[in-house]
Motif scaffolding. Structure first.
Motif, short mmCIF file in Angstrom:
data_model
loop_
_atom_site.label_atom_id
_atom_site.label_comp_id
_atom_site.label_asym_id
_atom_site.label_seq_id
_atom_site.Cartn_x
_atom_site.Cartn_y
_atom_site.Cartn_z
N THR A 73 0.85 -1.18 0.00
CA THR A 73 0.00 0.00 0.00
C THR A 73 0.89 1.24 0.00
OG1 THR A 73 -0.07 0.18 2.41
CG2 THR A 73 -1.69 -1.28 1.36
N GLN A 74 0.27 2.39 -0.16
CA GLN A 74 1.04 3.64 -0.12
C GLN A 74 1.69 3.85 1.24
OE1 GLN A 74 -1.67 6.74 -1.35
NE2 GLN A 74 -1.28 6.36 -3.53
N ALA A 75 1.11 3.24 2.27
CA ALA A 75 1.67 3.35 3.62
C ALA A 75 2.81 2.36 3.85
CB ALA A 75 0.58 3.13 4.66
N SER B 269 2.57 -1.08 3.70
CA SER B 269 2.17 -2.33 4.34
C SER B 269 1.54 -3.27 3.30
CB SER B 269 1.16 -2.06 5.46
OG SER B 269 0.00 -1.42 4.96
N MET B 270 1.35 -4.52 3.71
CA MET B 270 0.73 -5.50 2.84
C MET B 270 -0.76 -5.23 2.73
SD MET B 270 0.41 -8.22 0.98
CE MET B 270 -0.94 -9.33 0.58
N PHE B 271 -1.30 -5.45 1.55
CA PHE B 271 -2.73 -5.27 1.34
C PHE B 271 -3.54 -6.28 2.16
CE2 PHE B 271 -0.87 -3.53 -2.54
CZ PHE B 271 -1.57 -2.34 -2.67
N LYS B 272 -4.69 -5.80 2.63
CA LYS B 272 -5.64 -6.68 3.32
C LYS B 272 -6.87 -6.95 2.47
CE LYS B 272 -4.37 -5.26 8.02
NZ LYS B 272 -4.88 -4.75 9.32
N VAL B 273 -7.01 -6.20 1.39
CA VAL B 273 -8.17 -6.31 0.50
C VAL B 273 -7.69 -6.76 -0.87
CG1 VAL B 273 -10.08 -5.06 -0.57
CG2 VAL B 273 -9.39 -4.52 1.79
N TYR B 274 -8.30 -7.82 -1.38
CA TYR B 274 -7.82 -8.41 -2.62
C TYR B 274 -7.91 -7.46 -3.81
CZ TYR B 274 -7.69 -11.00 -6.93
OH TYR B 274 -7.40 -11.40 -8.20
N SER B 275 -9.01 -6.72 -3.96
CA SER B 275 -9.17 -5.85 -5.12
C SER B 275 -8.04 -4.84 -5.23
CB SER B 275 -10.52 -5.14 -5.08
OG SER B 275 -10.64 -4.36 -3.90
#
Length: 478
Positions: A145-147, A149-155
């Motif tokens: 993510t821009q932050a 971190s790893m994505f939590k949302v698949y889309s």
């Protein structure tokens, strides 16, 4: 060439000659000997299904022949525990005069610890050790993510994956060239497989081993079925899916090979063009996403819920309900037919995995971990990341989870995915004589239509409401 230039390639879930990063790069350095370590005690602990171990065995035999054609020996070693792997590999290297080790990364918590220990042991001896991303298109954690971190949302993960693929499409590597330097003879399969490997001739015929068989299926799927995949993929009564999951789980085919095959049909497009191709690439990325989750959120490797708040769900202790579900005796035909498909073939259609998982975790309100384990004990394509991700989605405890109030109605699902009941007839022959209208919900009180089939073990409406209340009591968010 001196013996000291020999390299070992440690094979695990990458049982193929082509597009194998570790094997290819090891062969570029010089003579290579392939090594596989059988660990029966670990297979038992990890609930690896007998049909899955048999699939490994048969693919190892096929791979040994392919390697031999390239002048590469396959050494098969045996260990009781994974912590013996570093010394076993060092001893093998000393015997063969090898000074380098190549392997492809694996992603479970214990797998990572094992591989780190091997690498540290080799580096402590000033020996070369090289690891590769091979099971995946991207290293876990590399899509962020821009932050940061790893994505939590698949889309959101998929969108970033498409951006990365448009910038750089990973290529498929060729098979190693034939070695001109002789290496030791391949070893026979150890007795470790005998006690854990089991599959009938009919099951083996359903899942032929070897790269050639995998690529025949890939070619058949992409050339004959892919165009209609989007509309047929939820129909277990049709041959509409790739049926490549077992080959992907054992590494007999790579995700890059699958991606390139789809792109070839879809004129190089990832997210436009043929809906079937786009939909299947989407499924390949779901597989990718769950492996990234496994690494970046290691609690799911420890049998914990991805969403910590759902650890407090008051799951029911219902041994009889669990047994009925496991044996396909719930009185709900689509669920029972799905479970029979699993028991008899070692595989279950993906839509049916969701229906049967939601029936266990929602209607029966039995802990999803019971179902996750049962699937692993019987699936030929058992994969920790995909199996865990699918179960947690269905149980509303995972990433991108179904909202807790979404509880599939198996009867309406049955009508949609098996409209004329042909799938149910195939796996529940006691119901074969029923009409398309009756087969989804067989009569239980009409003596004229009596069938040798159990009455439903629960009421779908009230059990759905019970599940909703159990989650609502946690203050769970939709």
């Amino acid at each position: 060439m001196s013996q000291s230039s020999v390299s070992l390639c440690w094979l695990r879930a990458d049982l193929r000659l082509h597009d194998n990063h570790a094997l290819y790069h090891a062969s570029q350095r010089g003579p290579v000997v392939a090594v596989f370590i059988a660990t029966p005690a670990v297979w038992r602990e990890h609930d690896d299904a007998p049909i899955k171990v048999d699939f490994w065995r048969r693919n190892l035999q096929a791979l040994a022949g392919n390697l031999q054609n390239q002048g590469i020996a396959l050494r098969i070693l045996e260990a009781d525990r994974w912590d013996q792997c570093p010394q076993l590999l060092l001893d093998c290297a000393a015997e063969l005069g090898a000074d380098a080790l190549y392997f492809n990364d694996e992603y479970g918590l214990h797998e990572q610890a094992r591989d780190d220990a091997v690498m540290q042991a080799w580096q402590a001896r000033d020996l070369h050790c090289q690891r590769y991303t091979d099971q995946l298109l991207f290293p876990p954690g590399s899509l962020q993510t821009q932050a940061g971190s790893m994505f939590k949302v698949y889309s959101q993960f998929r969108r970033r994956a498409f951006e990365a693929l448009h910038r750089h499409l990973p290529r498929c590597l060729p098979a190693p060239e034939k070695q001109s330097v002789s290496t030791p003879q391949s070893s026979a399969l150890p007795d470790a497989f005998a006690g854990l490997s089991a599959a009938s001739e009919a099951q083996q015929a359903l899942w032929p081993a070897g790269e050639e068989a995998a690529h025949e299926r890939l070619q058949h799927f992409t050339q004959q079925l892919l165009e209609d995949y989007e509309q047929d993929r939820d129909r277990p009564d049709l041959d509409g899916t790739s049926r490549l999951s077992a080959y992907l789980a054992a590494g007999v085919v790579s995700p890059r090979q699958c991606l390139h095959a789809a792109l070839q049909i879809n004129h190089g497009e990832f997210d436009s063009g043929n809906p079937g191709a786009v939909s299947w690439i989407n499924e390949l990325l779901w597989r990718e996403f769950y492996k990234h989750i496994l690494v970046c959120y290691p609690r799911v490797s420890r049998h914990r819920a991805f969403r910590p708040d759902t650890e407090a769900v008051a799951w029911r202790d219902d041994p009889e309900g669990l047994r009925a579900w496991q044996q396909g005796e719930t009185g709900i035909p689509i669920v029972d037919a799905a479970m029979q498909q699993l028991l008899q073939t070692g595989w279950m259609h993906n839509r049916l995995r969701m229906i049967s998982a939601m029936f266990l975790s929602k209607n029966l309100l039995i802990d999803w971990r019971e179902g996750e384990r049962w699937f692993m004990q019987h699936l030929i394509d058992g994969d920790l990341a995909a199996n865990n991700g699918g179960w947690q989605w269905s149980a509303s405890t995972g990433t991108d989870a179904a909202p807790y109030f979404r509880v599939f109605n198996p009867l309406s699902q049955s009508l949609k995915c098996d409209p004329d009941g042909s799938f149910i007839r195939q796996w529940l022959p006691a119901l074969a004589h029923l009409s398309p209208r009756e087969i989804h919900s067989p009569p239980v009180d009409d003596l004229l239509n009596a069938v040798d089939y159990p009455a439903p073990i629960l009421d779908l409406k009230s059990s759905r409401q019970r599940a909703i209340e159990a989650f609502r009591s946690l203050g769970a968010e939709a």
